[in-house]
Design a protein around this motif. Structure first.
Motif, PDB file in Angstrom:
ATOM      1  N   UNK A  74     -31.806 -10.441  -0.548  1.00 18.76           N
ATOM      2  CA  UNK A  74     -30.664 -10.931  -1.315  1.00 18.76           C
ATOM      3  C   UNK A  74     -29.841 -11.823  -0.392  1.00 18.76           C
ATOM      4  N   UNK A  75     -29.198 -12.824  -0.986  1.00 18.69           N
ATOM      5  CA  UNK A  75     -28.439 -13.786  -0.182  1.00 18.69           C
ATOM      6  C   UNK A  75     -27.042 -13.298   0.192  1.00 18.69           C
ATOM      7  N   UNK A  76     -26.655 -12.101  -0.231  1.00 12.13           N
ATOM      8  CA  UNK A  76     -25.319 -11.597   0.069  1.00 12.13           C
ATOM      9  C   UNK A  76     -25.103 -11.514   1.578  1.00 12.13           C
ATOM     10  N   UNK A  77     -23.846 -11.650   1.989  1.00 12.26           N
ATOM     11  CA  UNK A  77     -23.526 -11.604   3.415  1.00 12.26           C
ATOM     12  C   UNK A  77     -23.571 -10.191   3.960  1.00 12.26           C
ATOM     13  N   UNK A  78     -23.502  -9.188   3.084  1.00 13.45           N
ATOM     14  CA  UNK A  78     -23.575  -7.807   3.509  1.00 13.45           C
ATOM     15  C   UNK A  78     -24.823  -7.137   2.939  1.00 13.45           C
ATOM     16  N   UNK A  79     -25.347  -6.203   3.710  1.00 15.10           N
ATOM     17  CA  UNK A  79     -26.433  -5.363   3.216  1.00 15.10           C
ATOM     18  C   UNK A  79     -25.844  -4.122   2.557  1.00 15.10           C
ATOM     19  N   UNK A  80     -26.481  -3.661   1.490  1.00 19.05           N
ATOM     20  CA  UNK A  80     -26.073  -2.457   0.784  1.00 19.05           C
ATOM     21  C   UNK A  80     -27.136  -1.391   1.017  1.00 19.05           C
ATOM     22  N   UNK A  81     -26.711  -0.251   1.560  1.00 23.61           N
ATOM     23  CA  UNK A  81     -27.634   0.812   1.908  1.00 23.61           C
ATOM     24  C   UNK A  81     -27.480   1.991   0.952  1.00 23.61           C
ATOM     25  N   UNK A  82     -28.607   2.480   0.457  1.00 20.50           N
ATOM     26  CA  UNK A  82     -28.664   3.679  -0.382  1.00 20.50           C
ATOM     27  C   UNK A  82     -29.727   4.596   0.211  1.00 20.50           C
ATOM     28  N   UNK A  83     -29.364   5.835   0.480  1.00 18.35           N
ATOM     29  CA  UNK A  83     -30.294   6.764   1.116  1.00 18.35           C
ATOM     30  C   UNK A  83     -30.100   8.154   0.516  1.00 18.35           C
ATOM     31  N   UNK A 113     -23.459   2.922   2.154  1.00 17.00           N
ATOM     32  CA  UNK A 113     -22.526   2.087   2.910  1.00 17.00           C
ATOM     33  C   UNK A 113     -22.890   0.620   2.699  1.00 17.00           C
ATOM     34  N   UNK A 114     -21.975  -0.247   3.093  1.00 20.30           N
ATOM     35  CA  UNK A 114     -22.223  -1.678   3.167  1.00 20.30           C
ATOM     36  C   UNK A 114     -21.940  -2.137   4.596  1.00 20.30           C
ATOM     37  N   UNK A 132     -28.908  -1.148  12.885  1.00 18.54           N
ATOM     38  CA  UNK A 132     -28.108  -0.178  13.634  1.00 18.54           C
ATOM     39  C   UNK A 132     -27.402   0.796  12.690  1.00 18.54           C
ATOM     40  N   UNK A 133     -26.913   0.306  11.548  1.00 14.69           N
ATOM     41  CA  UNK A 133     -26.233   1.180  10.590  1.00 14.69           C
ATOM     42  C   UNK A 133     -27.192   2.209  10.002  1.00 14.69           C
ATOM     43  N   UNK A 134     -28.402   1.766   9.667  1.00 15.54           N
ATOM     44  CA  UNK A 134     -29.404   2.680   9.116  1.00 15.54           C
ATOM     45  C   UNK A 134     -29.759   3.753  10.144  1.00 15.54           C
ATOM     46  N   UNK A 135     -30.000   3.331  11.355  1.00 17.11           N
ATOM     47  CA  UNK A 135     -30.378   4.276  12.398  1.00 17.11           C
ATOM     48  C   UNK A 135     -29.253   5.260  12.702  1.00 17.11           C
ATOM     49  N   UNK A 175     -38.308  13.358   3.252  1.00 16.54           N
ATOM     50  CA  UNK A 175     -38.408  13.067   1.820  1.00 16.54           C
ATOM     51  C   UNK A 175     -37.356  12.074   1.342  1.00 16.54           C
ATOM     52  N   UNK A 176     -36.518  11.604   2.247  1.00 11.40           N
ATOM     53  CA  UNK A 176     -35.418  10.722   1.856  1.00 11.40           C
ATOM     54  C   UNK A 176     -35.940   9.351   1.434  1.00 11.40           C
ATOM     55  N   UNK A 177     -35.395   8.859   0.326  1.00 13.68           N
ATOM     56  CA  UNK A 177     -35.661   7.501  -0.131  1.00 13.68           C
ATOM     57  C   UNK A 177     -34.561   6.582   0.396  1.00 13.68           C
ATOM     58  N   UNK A 178     -34.958   5.408   0.859  1.00 16.80           N
ATOM     59  CA  UNK A 178     -33.995   4.443   1.377  1.00 16.80           C
ATOM     60  C   UNK A 178     -34.208   3.101   0.698  1.00 16.80           C
ATOM     61  N   UNK A 179     -33.126   2.550   0.174  1.00 14.28           N
ATOM     62  CA  UNK A 179     -33.147   1.206  -0.411  1.00 14.28           C
ATOM     63  C   UNK A 179     -32.085   0.377   0.293  1.00 14.28           C
ATOM     64  N   UNK A 180     -32.469  -0.806   0.756  1.00 11.40           N
ATOM     65  CA  UNK A 180     -31.534  -1.723   1.403  1.00 11.40           C
ATOM     66  C   UNK A 180     -31.608  -3.054   0.676  1.00 11.40           C
TER      67      UNK A 180
END
Length: 445
Positions: free
Chosen positions: A258-267, A329-330, A338-341, A425-430
């Motif tokens: 996505x072209x957004x300036x921020x990444x959106x994390x769902x876990x 988080x965003x 680094x945020x994911x880790x 078992x965690x699902x992660x979408x970024x």
């Protein structure tokens, strides 16, 4: 989407009912089989009414996704002898307000009216017509379909909406909870009047009906109101149970460009049923992990120490079947990895050691002491009553809340978290990602 719509509502239920200990909740069934919970309160000349049905998006099919939502909405736009304009004008004439709610489990309506007989009779009559005699006028239906489709098309361009939808699908696969509450563009466009009428007949039945009332009427008057609301609905059968949610043994990761300036994390992963015996350990424990704002560990590690995100959260969303446990988080695109880790490391640390005694005490004090600031009206109390009635929770749920929060131990939290939160078992979408430095290990393209 369903998790987002339920979050604020169920957050209210996490809080301790200090100011309302001993609330006298009366309950009964109407002659048609509808369940009723009622609190009599004459402090204000108002009556608040809530009616819910097990008719949420989990009752949709993939071929007609969006039908449950559209049915509930269009019901309010013309019923019986009342046109859409008639309903709006007659509510305004008596100063009544009507609104609705919709999620994966429930489809519902709320009514606030003056408690004087003339005003409340007119408002209740309108709601009764909406429940039992919706018109589903073709012109209104086509207009509302166009509105829903436009909203879905707009949402498909926004990173938060894209991520929520992908995360929901990742968690629930073929389960009905994976269906988007608003439906899909193609399925909504294909819905016709007969679809809405058939869905209404199948789900809007008194044995599938829960009524909650709070306000300035007597028990006898409340019984009359409940009978009127259920009078013209068929008894019918209760819909089959929502099927159990199967938690996958192995999680997956997915980066959506996505072209957004921020990444959106769902876990996260499916984690909590409404009647889970570990409800309170998970609730109190999550306050320390990510539910307590600036008090939480995720905020401390990701925002305060590293400045990777303005806000970060975690929550359990109890539902009829396993609702999600989610971390979100965003962050700036270049900080994604680094945020994911950091989020994964903080979760692993929490699963290993649990909260400290100081953290546990602070969580309990804040949860128990925060209630008076969050419940200050009949309308807010009605939300508690609606959940108690729909999910058939114990009538003393509010009265015992504080004691159950206070009784939670560190060992309770560790046991409950370790049983339900499995990192593998965690699902992660970024949505956004960090392609310039490579993807996190194991990410599916």
């Amino acid at each position: 989407m369903f998790a987002k719509s339920l979050l604020g509502f169920f957050t209210l239920l996490w809080l301790a009912p200090v100011a309302w200990a001993g609330l006298n909740i009366q309950h009964w069934q109407t002659s048609q089989g509808a369940r009723v919970v009622f609190v009599e309160n004459h402090d204000l000349p108002m009556l608040d009414v809530s009616v819910d049905f097990s008719a949420g998006s989990a009752r949709d099919s993939r071929e007609k996704s969006g039908l449950a939502n559209l049915t509930r909405h269009v019901m309010t736009l013309g019923a019986g002898i009342y046109s859409e304009r008639d309903i709006a004008e007659k509510l305004a004439d008596v100063g009544a307000l009507m609104s609705g709610r919709f999620d994966a489990d429930r489809a519902g309506f709320t009514l606030r009216t003056l408690s004087g007989k003339a005003e409340r009779d007119q408002a209740v009559e309108l709601l009764a017509a909406i429940l039992a005699q919706p018109r589903f006028d073709t012109a209104v239906l086509e207009r509302e379909k166009a509105r829903v489709v436009a909203g879905l098309e707009e949402a498909a361009t926004k990173p938060e909406s894209i991520g929520e939808k992908a995360f929901q699908a990742a968690l629930y696969g073929d389960h009905p909870y994976s269906l988007h509450e608003g439906g899909e563009v193609t399925t909504v466009r294909g819905l016709v009047q007969a679809d809405l009428a058939a869905f209404h007949r199948a789900h809007y039945r008194t044995r599938n009906m829960s009524v909650a009332m709070m306000g300035d009427v007597s028990r006898a008057e409340a019984e009359v109101i409940a009978e009127r609301l259920a009078a013209n609905l068929p008894q019918g059968d209760v819909p089959p149970p929502i099927p159990p949610v199967q938690v996958r043994a192995q999680g997956q990761e997915n980066i959506i460009p996505h072209h957004a300036t921020q990444s959106h994390l769902f876990m996260g992963l499916p984690g909590l049923k409404r009647e889970d015996p570990d409800y309170f350990p998970l609730h109190v424990g999550n306050y320390v992990l990510g539910g307590g704002g600036f008090d939480s560990r995720l905020t401390e590690s990701i925002r305060q120490k590293k400045g990777l995100a303005y806000s970060v959260y975690s929550y359990f969303m109890p539902m009829q079947e396993l609702g999600p446990f989610q971390i979100g988080l965003q962050t700036k695109r270049e900080a994604t990895l680094e945020a994911v880790q950091t989020a994964r490391a903080e979760l692993a640390r929490y699963l290993a050691e649990g909260p400290s005694e100081a953290e546990l005490t602070q969580a309990k004090n804040n949860l128990i002491g925060g209630f008076p600031l969050r419940i200050d009206s009949n309308k807010k109390i009605l939300e508690y009553l609606a959940v108690i009635g729909f999910y058939q929770l114990p009538l003393d749920w509010l009265d015992t809340y504080s004691a159950k929060v206070a009784a939670v131990t560190r060992d309770d939290i560790l046991r409950a978290f370790r049983a339900r939160v499995k990192p593998a078992a965690m699902m992660t979408v970024i949505v956004g990602g960090q392609p310039e430095v490579g993807q996190p290990e194991g990410v599916a393209k």
